[in-house]
Design a protein around this motif. Structure first.
Motif, mmCIF file in Angstrom:
data_model
loop_
_atom_site.group_PDB
_atom_site.id
_atom_site.type_symbol
_atom_site.label_atom_id
_atom_site.label_comp_id
_atom_site.label_asym_id
_atom_site.label_seq_id
_atom_site.Cartn_x
_atom_site.Cartn_y
_atom_site.Cartn_z
ATOM 1 N N PHE A 1 34.482 88.212 -42.102
ATOM 2 C CA PHE A 1 35.052 87.539 -43.266
ATOM 3 C C PHE A 1 34.049 87.579 -44.408
ATOM 4 C CE2 PHE A 1 37.559 85.757 -39.893
ATOM 5 C CZ PHE A 1 38.798 85.528 -40.454
ATOM 6 N N GLY A 2 34.530 87.881 -45.596
ATOM 7 C CA GLY A 2 33.687 87.833 -46.789
ATOM 8 C C GLY A 2 33.878 86.512 -47.517
ATOM 9 N N ASP A 3 33.072 86.283 -48.529
ATOM 10 C CA ASP A 3 33.177 85.052 -49.313
ATOM 11 C C ASP A 3 34.587 84.853 -49.877
ATOM 12 O OD1 ASP A 3 30.494 84.900 -48.783
ATOM 13 O OD2 ASP A 3 29.842 85.292 -50.837
ATOM 14 N N ASP A 4 35.197 85.942 -50.320
ATOM 15 C CA ASP A 4 36.530 85.852 -50.922
ATOM 16 C C ASP A 4 37.620 85.593 -49.889
ATOM 17 O OD1 ASP A 4 35.358 86.333 -53.363
ATOM 18 O OD2 ASP A 4 35.785 88.493 -53.332
ATOM 19 N N ASP A 5 37.317 85.789 -48.610
ATOM 20 C CA ASP A 5 38.296 85.570 -47.544
ATOM 21 C C ASP A 5 38.315 84.123 -47.061
ATOM 22 O OD1 ASP A 5 38.845 88.325 -47.534
ATOM 23 O OD2 ASP A 5 37.269 88.709 -46.061
ATOM 24 N N LEU A 6 37.371 83.315 -47.536
ATOM 25 C CA LEU A 6 37.225 81.942 -47.060
ATOM 26 C C LEU A 6 37.513 80.941 -48.169
ATOM 27 C CD1 LEU A 6 33.905 82.483 -45.092
ATOM 28 C CD2 LEU A 6 36.184 82.243 -44.106
ATOM 29 N N ALA A 7 38.092 79.807 -47.795
ATOM 30 C CA ALA A 7 38.342 78.713 -48.739
ATOM 31 C C ALA A 7 37.912 77.418 -48.066
ATOM 32 C CB ALA A 7 39.815 78.649 -49.120
ATOM 33 N N ILE A 8 37.145 76.610 -48.789
ATOM 34 C CA ILE A 8 36.667 75.325 -48.280
ATOM 35 C C ILE A 8 37.156 74.243 -49.229
ATOM 36 C CG2 ILE A 8 34.650 73.971 -47.644
ATOM 37 C CD1 ILE A 8 33.131 76.660 -47.385
ATOM 38 N N THR A 9 37.904 73.275 -48.691
ATOM 39 C CA THR A 9 38.426 72.185 -49.508
ATOM 40 C C THR A 9 38.242 70.866 -48.766
ATOM 41 O OG1 THR A 9 40.645 72.482 -48.594
ATOM 42 C CG2 THR A 9 40.173 73.607 -50.660
ATOM 43 N N VAL A 10 38.289 69.786 -49.516
ATOM 44 C CA VAL A 10 38.336 68.446 -48.937
ATOM 45 C C VAL A 10 39.697 67.884 -49.294
ATOM 46 C CG1 VAL A 10 37.333 66.140 -48.915
ATOM 47 C CG2 VAL A 10 35.843 68.133 -49.128
ATOM 48 N N GLU A 11 40.482 67.579 -48.261
ATOM 49 C CA GLU A 11 41.850 67.103 -48.455
ATOM 50 C C GLU A 11 42.050 65.846 -47.620
ATOM 51 O OE1 GLU A 11 44.422 70.290 -47.240
ATOM 52 O OE2 GLU A 11 43.290 71.776 -48.380
ATOM 53 N N ASP A 12 42.341 64.745 -48.282
ATOM 54 C CA ASP A 12 42.682 63.510 -47.585
ATOM 55 C C ASP A 12 41.638 63.142 -46.524
ATOM 56 O OD1 ASP A 12 44.253 61.285 -47.081
ATOM 57 O OD2 ASP A 12 45.469 62.317 -45.576
ATOM 58 N N ASN A 13 40.368 63.053 -46.940
ATOM 59 C CA ASN A 13 39.240 62.711 -46.061
ATOM 60 C C ASN A 13 39.049 63.699 -44.914
ATOM 61 O OD1 ASN A 13 38.403 60.577 -47.563
ATOM 62 N ND2 ASN A 13 39.317 59.025 -46.249
#
Length: 137
Positions: free
Chosen positions: A55-67
């Motif tokens: 996986f490359g940087d563009d293939d990953l998503a990091i979010t904070v959702e509802d704790n």
């Protein structure tokens, strides 16, 4: 005898949400992919490491959702001019959920040698003493 749960115990007021949180975590559907480690790096910091080879940087998503810290991976289907005689490296999408306690903040994320490191810090709760006056009624 009736079974007491967190939400119904008389000395635990306001913990109904914790019981729902435990149920939600149990049902989150996190399978074994990708493998991960969670380490405590100090008294008030942690590091989550996911093995995300391919996986490359563009293939990953990091979010904070509802704790919850949510890490998603989706590789693009770039199959032009490629003929696999054997395909043993997984190229599937994933979603990992980590429930965060109040006061836990997500710091930086670093990709290194196929490992995604996400740093977390926990702020120490303030010790609050509050005197409540008694009013005559």
């Amino acid at each position: 005898m009736t079974k007491l749960t967190l939400g119904t115990h008389p000395f635990l007021l306001g913990f109904e949400q914790l019981e729902r949180l435990v149920e939600r975590t149990a049902k989150s559907g996190n399978e074994g992919y990708p493998p991960y480690n969670i380490e405590q790096t100090s008294d008030c910091s942690y590091r989550i490491t996911l093995a995300v080879a391919g996986f490359g940087d563009d293939d990953l998503a990091i979010t904070v959702e509802d704790n919850a810290l949510v890490i998603r991976g989706r590789q693009s289907e770039d199959q032009e001019n490629r003929i696999f005689l054997h395909r043993g490296i997984a190229a599937r999408q994933f979603q990992r959920n980590f429930v965060l306690a109040d006061g836990v903040d997500v710091g930086e994320a670093v990709m290194e040698n196929g490992l995604l490191h996400v740093d977390l810090t926990r702020s120490a709760p303030e010790q609050i003493v509050k005197n409540i006056s008694i009013r005559k009624g």
